[in-house]
Write a protein that holds these residues in place. Structure first.
Motif, mmCIF file in Angstrom:
data_model
loop_
_atom_site.group_PDB
_atom_site.id
_atom_site.type_symbol
_atom_site.label_atom_id
_atom_site.label_comp_id
_atom_site.label_asym_id
_atom_site.label_seq_id
_atom_site.Cartn_x
_atom_site.Cartn_y
_atom_site.Cartn_z
ATOM 1 N N LEU A 81 13.167 -3.371 31.517
ATOM 2 C CA LEU A 81 12.665 -2.214 32.251
ATOM 3 C C LEU A 81 13.398 -0.944 31.842
ATOM 4 N N SER A 82 12.699 0.169 31.957
ATOM 5 C CA SER A 82 13.262 1.479 31.618
ATOM 6 C C SER A 82 12.731 2.509 32.597
ATOM 7 N N ALA A 83 13.501 3.535 32.853
ATOM 8 C CA ALA A 83 13.072 4.600 33.759
ATOM 9 C C ALA A 83 12.099 5.562 33.081
ATOM 10 N N GLU A 84 12.008 5.525 31.761
ATOM 11 C CA GLU A 84 11.134 6.440 31.026
ATOM 12 C C GLU A 84 9.836 5.744 30.635
ATOM 13 N N LEU A 85 8.778 6.545 30.555
ATOM 14 C CA LEU A 85 7.512 6.016 30.061
ATOM 15 C C LEU A 85 7.676 5.558 28.620
ATOM 16 N N PRO A 86 6.992 4.502 28.200
ATOM 17 C CA PRO A 86 7.073 4.087 26.795
ATOM 18 C C PRO A 86 6.556 5.178 25.866
ATOM 19 N N LEU A 87 7.053 5.184 24.647
ATOM 20 C CA LEU A 87 6.703 6.225 23.683
ATOM 21 C C LEU A 87 5.209 6.287 23.402
ATOM 22 N N GLN A 88 4.554 5.147 23.351
ATOM 23 C CA GLN A 88 3.119 5.125 23.057
ATOM 24 C C GLN A 88 2.338 5.882 24.120
ATOM 25 N N GLN A 89 2.692 5.678 25.393
ATOM 26 C CA GLN A 89 1.985 6.388 26.459
ATOM 27 C C GLN A 89 2.301 7.877 26.426
ATOM 28 N N ARG A 90 3.557 8.225 26.160
ATOM 29 C CA ARG A 90 3.896 9.652 26.061
ATOM 30 C C ARG A 90 3.153 10.303 24.910
ATOM 31 N N LEU A 91 3.026 9.573 23.792
ATOM 32 C CA LEU A 91 2.306 10.101 22.637
ATOM 33 C C LEU A 91 0.835 10.324 22.965
ATOM 34 N N THR A 92 0.208 9.373 23.637
ATOM 35 C CA THR A 92 -1.210 9.544 23.983
ATOM 36 C C THR A 92 -1.392 10.706 24.954
#
Length: 193
Positions: A80-91
């Motif tokens: 788990l991570s507190a940040e959104l995954p990179l793929q979702q941020r990219l989209t």
């Protein structure tokens, strides 16, 4: 006394909502949610990268979570991570860029339309100026302050380079002169080089 009890009950119900923390499953994973914290329990559900989970409890390296559909279970903390995954941020960013591109094209078309309407229909002030200029050509000459410069302005680096060359030449000549005087003074007027 009743107000204190009511406030205590209200705080007891609001406390989980206040401390609810949302974490996201890290990149490129499918994670099993188990019924016990040690991972040996029964598989309750599977979640994928980017799925949001609500943190309920922590025990060492395990976190108890509630999924979006209400199922509760345990997951390893490292998944788990507190940040959104990179793929979702990219989209998300790509959607923003597409919206901005649409805005730019819309604004460019509006600007082009405004330019064509302003150039096709002259303003009343422009028609009066054109009538007065045809009657008196000397009345419309630009003043001294409005005239453009005679030629293109030279970049400042020309002046800097020229000043540097002159300073270098003067420094060389002054150094030669000082060295020559010292040698003549030291050796009695003879040049020894």
């Amino acid at each position: 006394m009743r107000y204190q009890q009511a406030l205590f009950i209200l705080l007891a119900f609001a406390a989980p909502a206040i401390h609810a923390e949302t974490l996201y499953v890290v990149e490129q994973l499918v994670v099993n949610v188990t019924s016990t914290p040690d991972g040996s329990g029964q598989k309750v559900a599977s979640i994928h990268s980017g799925d949001a989970v609500e943190v309920l409890d922590r025990q060492g390296d395990e976190i108890q979570v509630r999924l979006a559909n209400g199922i509760q279970g345990w997951i390893k903390k490292s998944y788990l991570s507190a940040e959104l995954p990179l793929q979702q941020r990219l989209t998300e960013r790509m959607v923003e860029v597409a919206k901005l591109k649409q805005d730019v094209t819309r604004l460019e078309t509006e600007l082009a339309a405004a330019r064509t309407t302003s150039s096709s229909a002259p303003a009343p002030a422009q028609t009066r100026e054109s009538e007065s200029s045809s009657a008196d050509p000397a009345a419309h000459e630009p003043s001294f302050f409005m005239t453009p410069p005679a030629g293109p302005a030279r970049p400042i680096w020309h002046w800097v380079l020229g000043s540097f060359v002159i300073a270098l030449g003067l420094g060389f000549a002054l150094g030669w002169y000082v060295l020559d005087r010292r040698i003549r003074r030291k050796y009695g007027g003879l040049r020894i080089y």
